[in-house]
Design an enzyme around this catalytic site. Structure first.
Site, PDB file in Angstrom:
ATOM      1  N   GLY A  57       0.850  -1.366  -0.270  1.00 24.37           N
ATOM      2  CA  GLY A  57      -0.163  -0.525   0.036  1.00 24.37           C
ATOM      3  C   GLY A  57       0.589   0.853   0.159  1.00 24.37           C
ATOM      4  O   GLY A  57       2.190   1.125   0.356  1.00 24.37           O
ATOM      5  N   CYS A 114       5.442  -5.915   1.717  1.00 24.30           N
ATOM      6  CA  CYS A 114       5.818  -5.349   1.225  1.00 24.30           C
ATOM      7  C   CYS A 114       4.477  -3.676   2.558  1.00 24.30           C
ATOM      8  O   CYS A 114       5.176  -4.348   3.585  1.00 24.30           O
ATOM      9  CB  CYS A 114       5.208  -4.020  -0.039  1.00 24.30           C
ATOM     10  N   TYR A 115       4.267  -3.111   2.266  1.00 27.65           N
ATOM     11  CA  TYR A 115       3.603  -2.705   3.322  1.00 27.65           C
ATOM     12  C   TYR A 115       2.664  -3.441   4.708  1.00 27.65           C
ATOM     13  O   TYR A 115       3.190  -3.288   5.936  1.00 27.65           O
ATOM     14  CB  TYR A 115       2.528  -1.034   2.665  1.00 27.65           C
ATOM     15  N   HIS A 163       7.506  -8.216  -4.054  1.00 32.07           N
ATOM     16  CA  HIS A 163       6.181  -7.719  -5.030  1.00 32.07           C
ATOM     17  C   HIS A 163       6.495 -10.211  -5.301  1.00 32.07           C
ATOM     18  O   HIS A 163       6.466  -9.844  -6.431  1.00 32.07           O
ATOM     19  CB  HIS A 163       5.407  -7.510  -5.419  1.00 32.07           C
ATOM     20  N   GLU A 207       3.625 -11.948  -6.371  1.00 32.44           N
ATOM     21  CA  GLU A 207       2.530 -11.900  -6.497  1.00 32.44           C
ATOM     22  C   GLU A 207       3.131 -11.300  -8.559  1.00 32.44           C
ATOM     23  O   GLU A 207       1.658 -11.602  -9.388  1.00 32.44           O
ATOM     24  CB  GLU A 207       1.146 -11.313  -6.787  1.00 32.44           C
ATOM     25  N   VAL A 257     -19.950 -13.100 -23.080  1.00 37.15           N
ATOM     26  CA  VAL A 257     -19.455 -14.545 -22.684  1.00 37.15           C
ATOM     27  C   VAL A 257     -19.599 -14.235 -20.767  1.00 37.15           C
ATOM     28  O   VAL A 257     -20.664 -15.556 -20.884  1.00 37.15           O
ATOM     29  CB  VAL A 257     -17.983 -14.400 -22.268  1.00 37.15           C
ATOM     30  N   ASP A 258     -20.080 -13.678 -20.242  1.00 36.26           N
ATOM     31  CA  ASP A 258     -20.191 -13.387 -18.606  1.00 36.26           C
ATOM     32  C   ASP A 258     -21.937 -13.373 -18.186  1.00 36.26           C
ATOM     33  O   ASP A 258     -22.376 -14.684 -17.827  1.00 36.26           O
ATOM     34  CB  ASP A 258     -19.907 -11.993 -17.904  1.00 36.26           C
ATOM     35  N   SER A 259     -22.615 -12.528 -19.101  1.00 38.18           N
ATOM     36  CA  SER A 259     -24.159 -12.512 -18.974  1.00 38.18           C
ATOM     37  C   SER A 259     -24.187 -13.749 -19.674  1.00 38.18           C
ATOM     38  O   SER A 259     -25.171 -14.433 -19.192  1.00 38.18           O
ATOM     39  CB  SER A 259     -24.553 -11.479 -19.893  1.00 38.18           C
ATOM     40  N   LYS A 268     -13.172 -13.705 -15.259  1.00 32.03           N
ATOM     41  CA  LYS A 268     -13.454 -14.609 -16.745  1.00 32.03           C
ATOM     42  C   LYS A 268     -13.184 -15.667 -16.841  1.00 32.03           C
ATOM     43  O   LYS A 268     -14.338 -16.576 -17.501  1.00 32.03           O
ATOM     44  CB  LYS A 268     -13.212 -13.546 -17.402  1.00 32.03           C
TER      45      LYS A 268
END
Length: 511
Positions: free
Chosen positions: A52, A79-80, A166, A168, A224-226, A367
């Site tokens: 952060g 980190c933070y 980090h 990630e 795609v999602d709906s 997704k």
């Protein structure tokens, strides 16, 4: 199901932590640093504190919730988050002259379980100005950078760890290995997050939200999602309790309504009702150029259309949407420190008061996870792997004022681009591809005649979930051939450009 909590302190990488853990096969969820202690039914096996922008000693800086250490589960501070952990055990944070940003070389003490299987020296991604001092703390050093900055710590007796870098971020070469060690070697988590469990979680959410004989009005955009959400609801609740509705707002892709109808018929699912609201939407958008205003207008118009339709039906209590985790995140709904990038029409564009309750089975999914649900249902690959399409449609791909004429121009350009991708066997090369109509005209020459016409941009990106994206390197010959075809067949366009911006710093959609 076992769960990891990611406590958000405003880092631009917070959601990436979630992605990495889910990729490892465990469920992870972002919560605010102000969130209350999870209930006893939540099987928390580990907590990660994100990075952060704050300094721990500043007034009003975000703090470590008192309940975190009381969970008695392993904690990893990044980190933070590392600085907060250090502070909680009498450590100090120093704002010195050595700041580390970007790639850095770090030496690991590989006897630490956190660095099991790692090289003794590795490239990582740094982003900090403050550094930890552990002289008075209960921690020991397990890594230091070549700039002589403390880069990782572990508690003397508790499963508490801190990383100044980090893991990630893909730039951290062994970041995934470090996270894997924390998840499986330290937290002893089980791999429970897979296609089947994702599908079952979604079904349970739908069933628990929809009691008795209540009905849901499912908004189908053609994306795609709906589309997958609609199919899932029909499979879970039955066709008699799910009313699919597709609003033609005049901003759909070329022949979109017909294609959507056909795709559901092929899947054996009743196609959604089609509401023709083209004049209503385009009238409301007349003279509007600001992208946020466009989204809010469209969001309200959608709700108006759905509520008007539902009043003619009986028993409808909920509005179903294909909202994703990334939509919530970009609308600043997913983290305490995040900045709003843009309001998704399902999130930031909704009116405060609605007659229908929301049902969003994919609200905590990315997704690629939604696509896994589609395969579990048994939908066609053509539908599941279709490129994403935004709910506001072409409104966010027409920069400047929206008119029926400009919509028609973009539909033609976009259709030619997508058709060319299919014909060249390149459709599945990018994660998403589309055309954008720019609010500028330029001089050209055609048949020895001067032209002054629109400029269109082509956009194609590679991604996993839309949170980050790289430029898709389509063949130059393909691009020049496609541009030539567009200019030849769409008389309103005389110039075509290719967008080579990654995300970040840009977004995938232009608005």
């Amino acid at each position: 199901m076992q769960s990891f909590l990611i406590i958000d302190y405003g880092s631009q990488y917070t959601e990436l932590i979630t992605r990495r853990l889910r990729e490892l096969g465990v469920y992870a969820e972002v919560i605010s640093h102000q969130a209350s202690k999870p209930d006893s039914d939540t099987k928390v096996v580990g907590v990660i504190l994100s990075g952060g922008p704050d300094s721990v000693g500043e007034n009003n800086s975000r703090t470590l919730p008192s309940w975190v250490l009381g969970l008695n589960v392993p904690v990893l501070g990044i980190c933070y988050g590392m600085q907060l952990l250090n502070q909680a055990f009498n450590g100090k944070v120093h704002t010195g002259t050595t700041r580390e940003y970007g790639k850095a070389q770090v030496n690991f003490k590989t006897e630490s379980i956190l660095f099991k299987g790692c090289q003794s020296s590795s490239t990582v991604w740094m982003s900090h100005g403050d550094s930890c001092l552990i002289d008075q703390a209960e921690f020991k050093e397990i890594a230091r950078s070549q700039s002589d900055v403390l880069s990782a710590i572990s508690h003397d007796s508790k499963p508490l760890y801190g990383l100044q870098f980090h893991p990630e971020v893909y730039h951290s070469q062994e970041g995934t290995k470090v996270l894997k060690n924390f998840v499986f070697e330290i937290c002893h988590a089980n791999k429970e997050w897979n296609s089947q469990s994702i599908y079952e979680e979604c079904c349970e959410k739908i069933q628990s939200t929809m009691p008795g004989d209540s009905k849901v009005l499912m908004a189908v955009s053609g994306g795609v999602d709906s589309s997958i959400a609609y199919a899932l609801m029909v499979k879970t609740l039955g066709s008699e309790r799910v009313v699919g509705v597709m609003v033609d707002h005049g901003l759909l892709r070329h022949d979109e309504a017909t294609k959507v109808k056909k795709s559901f018929e092929v899947a054996g699912i009743k196609p959604p009702h089609l509401i023709d609201a083209r004049d209503d939407f385009l009238s409301a958008l007349k003279g509007v150029s600001d992208p946020e205003q466009k989204r809010k207008i469209i969001g309200k118009k959608f709700i108006d259309a759905f509520e008007a339709f539902s009043e003619k039906q009986s028993g409808i209590t909920h509005l179903g949407q294909g909202t994703l985790y990334s939509d919530v995140i970009e609308s600043a709904g997913g983290g305490s420190g995040s900045h709003k990038i843009k309001s998704h029409h399902n999130v930031g564009g909704l009116p405060e008061h609605m007659k229908l309750k929301l049902l969003e089975p994919f609200r905590h999914l990315f997704k690629d996870e939604v696509r896994k649900v589609g395969y579990e249902i048994g939908l066609s690959k053509e539908l599941i792997e279709r490129h994403p399409f935004p709910g506001p449609g072409l409104a966010v791909r027409i920069l400047g004022e929206i008119t029926a004429e400009r919509v028609t121009v973009l539909q033609k350009v976009d259709n030619l681009f997508i058709k060319a991708l299919w014909e060249s066997n390149l459709y599945h090369t990018p994660w998403q591809a589309f055309a954008v109509l720019l609010p500028v005209k330029s001089v050209g020459v055609m048949g020895d005649q001067r032209t002054y016409a629109h400029c269109a941009a082509l956009r194609a990106v590679g991604s996993t979930d839309g949170m980050t994206a790289e430029v898709s390197e389509l063949p130059m010959q393909f691009l020049t051939d496609t541009a030539r075809k567009i200019v030849s067949e769409v008389k309103e366009v005389n110039r075509v450009v290719y967008d080579i911006t990654s995300k970040p710093p840009g977004t995938i959609e232009w608005e």
